[in-house]
Scaffold this motif. Structure first.
Motif, mmCIF file in Angstrom:
data_model
loop_
_atom_site.group_PDB
_atom_site.id
_atom_site.type_symbol
_atom_site.label_atom_id
_atom_site.label_comp_id
_atom_site.label_asym_id
_atom_site.label_seq_id
_atom_site.Cartn_x
_atom_site.Cartn_y
_atom_site.Cartn_z
ATOM 1 N N ILE A 50 0.832 -1.194 0.000
ATOM 2 C CA ILE A 50 0.000 0.000 0.000
ATOM 3 C C ILE A 50 0.867 1.244 0.000
ATOM 4 O O ILE A 50 1.836 1.340 0.750
ATOM 5 N N SER A 51 0.493 2.205 -0.844
ATOM 6 C CA SER A 51 1.182 3.493 -0.857
ATOM 7 C C SER A 51 0.494 4.442 0.111
ATOM 8 O O SER A 51 -0.728 4.637 0.043
ATOM 9 N N TYR A 52 1.268 5.025 1.014
ATOM 10 C CA TYR A 52 0.720 5.931 2.021
ATOM 11 C C TYR A 52 1.038 7.398 1.698
ATOM 12 O O TYR A 52 0.669 8.280 2.474
ATOM 13 N N SER A 53 1.667 7.642 0.581
ATOM 14 C CA SER A 53 2.072 9.007 0.236
ATOM 15 C C SER A 53 0.847 9.866 -0.073
ATOM 16 O O SER A 53 -0.148 9.392 -0.629
ATOM 17 N N ASP A 54 0.928 11.118 0.307
ATOM 18 C CA ASP A 54 -0.144 12.093 0.068
ATOM 19 C C ASP A 54 -1.468 11.669 0.696
ATOM 20 O O ASP A 54 -2.542 11.908 0.137
ATOM 21 N N GLN A 55 -1.394 11.041 1.860
ATOM 22 C CA GLN A 55 -2.584 10.647 2.597
ATOM 23 C C GLN A 55 -2.562 11.295 3.982
ATOM 24 O O GLN A 55 -1.509 11.353 4.621
ATOM 25 N N PRO A 56 -3.709 11.796 4.450
ATOM 26 C CA PRO A 56 -3.743 12.400 5.796
ATOM 27 C C PRO A 56 -3.471 11.357 6.868
ATOM 28 O O PRO A 56 -3.994 10.240 6.805
ATOM 29 N N PHE A 57 -2.651 11.720 7.840
ATOM 30 C CA PHE A 57 -2.354 10.766 8.909
ATOM 31 C C PHE A 57 -2.120 11.484 10.221
ATOM 32 O O PHE A 57 -1.854 12.697 10.276
ATOM 33 N N LEU A 58 -2.201 10.713 11.286
ATOM 34 C CA LEU A 58 -1.892 11.168 12.637
ATOM 35 C C LEU A 58 -0.768 10.315 13.191
ATOM 36 O O LEU A 58 -0.697 9.114 12.914
ATOM 37 N N GLY A 59 0.103 10.928 13.999
ATOM 38 C CA GLY A 59 1.166 10.174 14.634
ATOM 39 C C GLY A 59 2.503 10.328 13.931
ATOM 40 O O GLY A 59 2.691 11.202 13.078
ATOM 41 N N ASP A 90 -6.047 6.351 19.527
ATOM 42 C CA ASP A 90 -5.229 7.543 19.730
ATOM 43 C C ASP A 90 -4.375 7.425 20.986
ATOM 44 O O ASP A 90 -3.160 7.675 20.962
ATOM 45 N N GLN A 91 -4.998 7.013 22.073
ATOM 46 C CA GLN A 91 -4.293 6.951 23.357
ATOM 47 C C GLN A 91 -3.313 5.785 23.428
ATOM 48 O O GLN A 91 -2.175 5.951 23.889
ATOM 49 N N GLU A 92 -3.754 4.618 22.994
ATOM 50 C CA GLU A 92 -2.957 3.405 23.181
ATOM 51 C C GLU A 92 -1.932 3.157 22.068
ATOM 52 O O GLU A 92 -0.899 2.527 22.318
ATOM 53 N N LEU A 93 -2.195 3.651 20.874
ATOM 54 C CA LEU A 93 -1.342 3.286 19.743
ATOM 55 C C LEU A 93 -0.649 4.475 19.081
ATOM 56 O O LEU A 93 0.534 4.401 18.762
ATOM 57 N N LYS A 98 3.442 3.656 18.703
ATOM 58 C CA LYS A 98 3.384 2.326 18.093
ATOM 59 C C LYS A 98 2.872 2.367 16.658
ATOM 60 O O LYS A 98 3.276 1.554 15.826
ATOM 61 N N ALA A 99 1.954 3.296 16.383
ATOM 62 C CA ALA A 99 1.313 3.299 15.067
ATOM 63 C C ALA A 99 0.997 4.711 14.599
ATOM 64 O O ALA A 99 0.802 5.627 15.397
#
Length: 227
Positions: A50-59, A90-93, A98-99
Motif C-alpha cells: 500500500i502506498s501511504y504518500s499524500d494521505q492524511p495521517f496522525l502520529g 489515539d491513546q494506546e497506539l 506504536k502506530a
C-alpha cells in the motif's frame, strides 16, 4: 389385513414433515448468510503493498505500524468507530508511537458521501494534516440525517479554520481539484477487496478481530515483527 391409518396419525405425520422442511430451509438460509459474511471481504489475507504518500495521517510517520481506516462520512458505523474506538487508538497506539493512523475515503452511501470525500480532500490539499483532522472530527460529530450541502460543509470548516482558509478550500473543491485523490482511495479499496465501511488494515493486513483488544494485540504483534 393392513390397518387403515387414522386421520390423527396422518395429521401428525404431515406436521412432522412440515417441521423438518422448516428446519432444512432454516439451515440453508444460515449457510447462505455465513457464506456471504465469509466473502464480504474478497481480497487476500496476506499483507498488501500500500502506498501511504499524500494521505492524511496522525502520529509518527516512521512508526513501525500503519493503520488505515477506509471510511464514509455518511456511514453510521464509521461515526460510531470515530466516537467509541478511535479515542482508544489515539491513546494506546498513536500517542505511544506504536502506530500512525490514516483515513482513506470510500464513499459508498450516497451522493453526500462523495461530496464530503471530495471536500475533505480539498481541506487536506490546502491545509494539510492539521486542518484535515479538525474538519474530520467536526464532520463525524454531525447528525448523519443532515444534508451535506456546500454551504453546510463550508460552515463546518469555518468553525475550525479561518474564513480565508475556508475560501481557499472551496476554490479547490469547486475546481474539482480533488477528484484524483478520491479516485486513488477508492481504487485502492477496490484492489484490496474492501466491501464496506469502516474497514481497517494494519500494515497492509486486514483486521478481522472483534474489538479494540484484538486490534491492540495485532499492532503489538506487528511491532514485534518490525523490530
Amino acid at each position: 389385513m393392513a390397518k387403515k391409518k387414522s386421520a390423527g396419525n396422518t395429521s401428525q405425520a404431515a406436521s412432522k414433515a412440515s417441521k423438518v422442511i422448516v428446519w432444512v430451509v432454516l439451515a440453508i438460509v444460515l449457510l447462505v448468510v455465513a457464506l456471504v459474511l465469509i466473502n464480504s471481504y474478497s481480497g487476500s489475507k496476506d499483507a498488501q503493498d500500500i502506498s501511504y504518500s499524500d494521505q492524511p495521517f496522525l502520529g509518527d510517520e516512521n512508526a513501525p505500524v500503519k493503520i488505515i481506516e477506509f471510511g464514509d462520512y455518511k456511514c453510521i458505523h464509521c461515526q460510531e468507530f470515530e466516537h467509541n474506538n478511535f479515542p482508544v487508538i489515539d491513546q494506546e497506539l498513536i500517542e505511544t508511537g506504536k502506530a500512525s493512523f490514516y483515513f482513506m475515503n470510500m464513499p459508498i452511501i450516497n451522493d453526500d458521501s462523495k461530496k464530503a470525500a471530495r471536500f475533505s480532500e480539498a481541506v487536506y490539499q490546502v491545509l494539510g494534516d492539521d486542518g484535515f483532522w479538525k474538519f474530520h472530527e467536526v464532520l463525524f460529530a454531525e447528525d448523519l440525517n443532515t444534508s451535506f450541502t456546500d454551504d453546510f460543509l463550508m460552515d463546518k470548516l469555518r468553525s475550525v479554520v479561518s474564513a480565508e482558509e475556508a475560501e481557499e478550500v472551496l476554490q479547490v473543491y469547486q475546481d474539482n481539484g480533488t477528484d484524483k485523490a478520491v479516485s486513488t482511495d477508492t481504487k485502492l479499496a477496490d484492489d484490496l477487496g474492501v466491501k464496506g465501511t469502516p474497514t481497517i488494515f494494519v500494515n497492509g493486513k486486514l483486521f478481522e478481530g472483534q474489538d479494540m483488544n484484538d486490534l491492540i494485540e495485532m499492532v503489538d504483534e506487528e511491532t514485534q515483527e518490525a523490530n
